[in-house]
Scaffold this motif. Structure first.
Motif, PDB file in Angstrom:
ATOM      1  N   THR A  88      -0.666  12.185   8.318  1.00 48.60           N
ATOM      2  CA  THR A  88      -0.382  10.984   7.551  1.00 48.60           C
ATOM      3  C   THR A  88       0.281  11.399   6.254  1.00 48.60           C
ATOM      4  O   THR A  88       0.393  12.578   5.950  1.00 48.60           O
ATOM      5  CB  THR A  88      -1.675  10.177   7.284  1.00 48.60           C
ATOM      6  OG1 THR A  88      -1.353   9.006   6.528  1.00 48.60           O
ATOM      7  CG2 THR A  88      -2.716  10.980   6.521  1.00 48.60           C
ATOM      8  N   THR A  92      -2.970   8.817   1.703  1.00 44.47           N
ATOM      9  CA  THR A  92      -4.236   8.490   2.375  1.00 44.47           C
ATOM     10  C   THR A  92      -5.378   9.306   1.798  1.00 44.47           C
ATOM     11  O   THR A  92      -6.496   8.808   1.639  1.00 44.47           O
ATOM     12  CB  THR A  92      -4.125   8.787   3.899  1.00 44.47           C
ATOM     13  OG1 THR A  92      -2.905   8.255   4.396  1.00 44.47           O
ATOM     14  CG2 THR A  92      -5.293   8.197   4.669  1.00 44.47           C
ATOM     15  N   GLN A 163       1.754   1.084   7.167  1.00 44.42           N
ATOM     16  CA  GLN A 163       2.915   1.015   8.066  1.00 44.42           C
ATOM     17  C   GLN A 163       2.736  -0.086   9.106  1.00 44.42           C
ATOM     18  O   GLN A 163       3.442  -0.081  10.110  1.00 44.42           O
ATOM     19  CB  GLN A 163       3.082   2.377   8.768  1.00 44.42           C
ATOM     20  CG  GLN A 163       3.188   3.540   7.787  1.00 44.42           C
ATOM     21  CD  GLN A 163       3.448   4.886   8.445  1.00 44.42           C
ATOM     22  OE1 GLN A 163       3.552   4.994   9.659  1.00 44.42           O
ATOM     23  NE2 GLN A 163       3.563   5.930   7.639  1.00 44.42           N
ATOM     24  N   LYS A 189       9.234  -0.302   3.888  1.00 41.97           N
ATOM     25  CA  LYS A 189       8.206  -0.739   4.837  1.00 41.97           C
ATOM     26  C   LYS A 189       8.643  -2.026   5.560  1.00 41.97           C
ATOM     27  O   LYS A 189       9.588  -2.680   5.157  1.00 41.97           O
ATOM     28  CB  LYS A 189       6.887  -0.983   4.086  1.00 41.97           C
ATOM     29  CG  LYS A 189       6.330   0.276   3.432  1.00 41.97           C
ATOM     30  CD  LYS A 189       5.951   1.314   4.475  1.00 41.97           C
ATOM     31  CE  LYS A 189       5.025   2.386   3.959  1.00 41.97           C
ATOM     32  NZ  LYS A 189       5.672   3.659   3.651  1.00 41.97           N
ATOM     33  N   ALA A 197       5.135  -1.539  -4.767  1.00 45.06           N
ATOM     34  CA  ALA A 197       4.135  -2.611  -4.674  1.00 45.06           C
ATOM     35  C   ALA A 197       3.167  -2.285  -3.539  1.00 45.06           C
ATOM     36  O   ALA A 197       3.479  -1.474  -2.664  1.00 45.06           O
ATOM     37  CB  ALA A 197       4.797  -3.966  -4.399  1.00 45.06           C
TER      38      ALA A 197
HETATM   39  C1  LIG Z   1       0.335   5.961   5.841  1.00 45.28           C
HETATM   40  C2  LIG Z   1       0.641   5.693   4.396  1.00 45.28           C
HETATM   41  N1  LIG Z   1      -0.373   5.557   3.517  1.00 45.28           N
HETATM   42  C3  LIG Z   1      -0.145   5.290   2.226  1.00 45.28           C
HETATM   43  C4  LIG Z   1       1.120   5.168   1.717  1.00 45.28           C
HETATM   44  C5  LIG Z   1       1.311   4.974   0.253  1.00 45.28           C
HETATM   45  O1  LIG Z   1       2.042   3.852  -0.096  1.00 45.28           O
HETATM   46  P1  LIG Z   1       2.953   3.794  -1.426  1.00 45.28           P
HETATM   47  O2  LIG Z   1       4.131   4.664  -1.196  1.00 45.28           O
HETATM   48  O3  LIG Z   1       3.297   2.350  -1.539  1.00 45.28           O
HETATM   49  O4  LIG Z   1       2.103   4.262  -2.558  1.00 45.28           O
HETATM   50  C6  LIG Z   1       2.212   5.279   2.577  1.00 45.28           C
HETATM   51  C7  LIG Z   1       3.581   5.114   2.072  1.00 45.28           C
HETATM   52  O5  LIG Z   1       4.490   5.799   2.295  1.00 45.28           O
HETATM   53  C8  LIG Z   1       1.971   5.562   3.951  1.00 45.28           C
HETATM   54  O6  LIG Z   1       2.987   5.700   4.820  1.00 45.28           O
END
Ligand SMILES: Cc1ncc(COP(=O)(O)O)c(C=O)c1O
Length: 371
Positions: A88, A92, A163, A189, A197
């Motif tokens: 991931t 995460t 996702q 996304k 956001a």
């Molecule tokens: C599986 C996963 N978790 C968390 C995130 C974190 O999101 P953000 O980039 O909006 O902070 C992403 C984003 O790329 C992701 O693909």
């Protein structure tokens, strides 16, 4: 290089169609000076909660903040262990570490590359407090066995739904399955803002209230702080842009599913290529369309030569990253995730993709493997 490159994601095409409405949002913000909080944030939260099917939604600054606030609202503390997968994005897990928790990785199902419920129970210890399945690439993890194991051991489940906007598990929407769910609304996304956001959703309004405080310096009323928090609010203009785009999300997801079906059909005869499977329990929304391919790096290079952009999500599993060397998990710890990292390739996928573009991608792959 081909005259008409095919991007992995085409945000320009999406925004061209919405330009009038998006510019109107910007003009309204300039005219009213409303940049933080207000009706568009409240409106987006209500509309997104309704779309997902939860009682409440807290708009935040990013998907990473959504995860951070979810973990902290659930009371994650130093010494707690939380189980998740190594394939991931680091968001995460980094918020877990920042909350003081210890990460326990488990391997993934070879067909879908989502958390393998068969290895979950063995990873649970007396210090385990929660599980974070990732709905990878737009496909739900196999939630029923995960939720049953969590209930049996008294653990919470936070869905990383970054996702999976609109994805379903056995007819239930991702985001309604765990105690809380975190969405990223990053531009690329399925539902993306025009900047950073994110959102936390769930039915437990009390816990979501904690998330609401965390995003706003621990305050429920301005300058009255019940605890320390963060500056993690969803900004008002992004909320308004997201309201425009949320109305199209259903049709965009349908378009992604159509493109995925075309890719599957056209790639069926290409023996060296195998699309990841769509599980019978899932309604996949194809944030990414991922294949396994022999000689992946050479294929990626050959596609690039023909103007076709691709990606690898993700090239190095988290347990093999320098950031996690302290966990002392070498190669061989999670063979399914490790093998996948060497062969996966994400093909161009976005709602505005044309049949002609899908054909060009497939032709280029066929040509590469032609003897
Ligand atoms: C599986 C996963 N978790 C968390 C995130 C974190 O999101 P953000 O980039 O909006 O902070 C992403 C984003 O790329 C992701 O693909």
């Amino acid at each position: 290089m081909s005259a008409n490159p095919i991007p992995l994601v085409d945000l320009v095409a999406q925004h061209r169609e919405l330009e009038g409405e998006l510019v109107a949002v910007f003009r309204r913000a300039l005219a009213t000076g409303g940049f933080v909080g207000g009706a568009d944030v409240d409106g987006f939260e209500a509309e997104f909660a309704a779309f997902i099917g939860t009682a409440s939604c807290v708009g935040v600054n990013s998907g990473t903040d959504a995860l951070r606030f979810a973990y902290q609202a659930l009371g994650v503390r130093t010494g707690d262990e939380v189980i998740t997968v190594p394939n991931t994005f680091i968001a995460t897990t980094e918020a877990l570490t920042q909350a003081g928790a210890t990460i326990r990785f488990v391997d993934v199902d070879p067909g879908t590359l989502t958390l393998d419920p068969g290895v979950l129970e063995a990873a649970i210890t007396p210090r385990t407090v929660g599980i974070v399945p990732v709905h990878l690439y737009g496909q739900s993890a196999d939630m029923d066995p995960i939720l049953a194991i969590a209930a049996h051991h008294g653990l919470w489940v936070v869905e990383d739904a970054a996702q999976a906007h609109g994805a379903e598990y056995k007819g239930r929407r991702c985001g309604t399955l765990g105690r809380l769910a975190a969405f990223s609304l990053y531009p690329a996304k399925n539902l993306g803002a025009l900047g950073e956001a994110g959102a936390v959703v769930g039915d437990d309004v009390g816990i979501l209230e904690s998330g609401r405080r965390l995003r706003q310096h621990g305050a429920t009323r301005k300058y009255h702080h019940e605890m320390e928090g963060y500056n993690g609010r969803l900004d008002a203009m992004q909320a308004a842009f997201l309201r425009v785009k949320l109305r199209r999300l259903g049709e965009w997801n349908e378009a992604r599913r159509r493109h995925a079906a075309r890719y599957r059909e056209a790639l069926a005869g290409v023996g060296e290529v195998e699309p990841l499977s769509e599980a019978p329990y899932a309604r996949h929304v194809y944030h990414l369309f991922v294949i396994r391919a022999e000689r992946r790096d050479a294929l990626q290079h050959a596609l690039a030569q023909r103007g076709i952009a691709t990606g690898v999500h993700y090239p190095v599993p988290l347990h093999l990253q320098p950031a996690y060397q302290h966990l002392r998990l070498g190669r061989g710890a999670f063979p399914v995730a490790e093998r996948a990292a060497d062969v996966i390739l994400s093909l161009p996928m976005f709602p505005e993709l044309t049949d002609g573009q899908v054909c060009r991608v497939v032709e280029a792959i066929r040509d590469f493997f032609r003897p």
